[in-house]
Write a protein that holds these residues in place. Sequence first.
Motif, short mmCIF file in Angstrom:
data_model
loop_
_atom_site.label_atom_id
_atom_site.label_comp_id
_atom_site.label_asym_id
_atom_site.label_seq_id
_atom_site.Cartn_x
_atom_site.Cartn_y
_atom_site.Cartn_z
N GLU A 1 -15.72 18.59 -19.49
CA GLU A 1 -14.85 17.54 -18.99
C GLU A 1 -13.47 18.13 -18.71
N THR A 2 -12.77 17.54 -17.75
CA THR A 2 -11.41 17.97 -17.44
C THR A 2 -10.66 16.79 -16.83
N GLU A 3 -9.34 16.86 -16.84
CA GLU A 3 -8.52 15.81 -16.25
C GLU A 3 -7.54 16.39 -15.26
N LYS A 4 -7.20 15.58 -14.29
CA LYS A 4 -6.22 15.95 -13.26
C LYS A 4 -5.25 14.79 -13.12
N THR A 5 -3.96 15.05 -13.26
CA THR A 5 -2.94 14.03 -13.06
C THR A 5 -2.63 13.93 -11.58
N VAL A 6 -2.65 12.69 -11.06
CA VAL A 6 -2.42 12.44 -9.64
C VAL A 6 -1.48 11.25 -9.49
N PHE A 7 -0.86 11.14 -8.32
CA PHE A 7 -0.06 9.95 -8.02
C PHE A 7 -1.00 8.78 -7.79
N LYS A 8 -0.52 7.57 -8.02
CA LYS A 8 -1.37 6.41 -7.75
C LYS A 8 -1.67 6.36 -6.25
N THR B 1 17.46 2.36 -12.88
CA THR B 1 16.47 3.42 -12.69
C THR B 1 15.48 2.94 -11.65
N THR B 2 15.30 3.75 -10.64
CA THR B 2 14.36 3.39 -9.58
C THR B 2 13.02 4.08 -9.78
N GLU B 3 12.96 4.95 -10.77
CA GLU B 3 11.72 5.67 -11.02
C GLU B 3 10.72 4.77 -11.73
N ASP B 4 9.54 4.68 -11.18
CA ASP B 4 8.47 3.87 -11.77
C ASP B 4 7.88 4.62 -12.95
N ALA B 5 7.83 3.97 -14.09
CA ALA B 5 7.29 4.62 -15.29
C ALA B 5 5.81 4.96 -15.13
N CYS B 6 5.10 4.23 -14.30
CA CYS B 6 3.67 4.47 -14.10
C CYS B 6 3.40 4.86 -12.65
N LYS B 7 4.06 5.89 -12.20
CA LYS B 7 3.87 6.30 -10.80
C LYS B 7 2.62 7.14 -10.61
N ASP B 8 2.03 7.60 -11.72
CA ASP B 8 0.82 8.41 -11.59
C ASP B 8 -0.23 7.99 -12.60
N GLY B 9 -1.43 8.49 -12.37
CA GLY B 9 -2.56 8.22 -13.24
C GLY B 9 -3.35 9.50 -13.39
N LYS B 10 -4.56 9.37 -13.89
CA LYS B 10 -5.39 10.56 -14.12
C LYS B 10 -6.80 10.34 -13.60
#
Length: 111
Positions: A59-66, A22-31
Amino acid sequence: MKNIFTLLFAALFFVGCTKNTTTEDACKDGKIHFVNKSANPYNITIDNMEEPTIAGRTETEKTVFKGSYYIVATQASGYKVNPVVKEYHITVKGCDVVEVLIPVSPYDSVK
């Protein structure tokens, strides 16, 4: 008989030895976690892309790529002459939550 056994063994060897790659990074994004302490709403832009307005005291959250981001929070209403504008430069690492705090505005009424 020996050839059939060899062929069967080879087939099991190749099927049984498949590698799970698997080449997909498990932690490719954050918030990015936005906290608006002001009573007034703020318009948010992330790297010049408009985001939904954050209501006062929410308060609110946004998921973004690292990666690194430039955030501008502009007071949407409740100001007398000019809106309060806050700028933030943040870096989000994989699986991280970075807090962006919008402080109380000088125009907020004391409650």
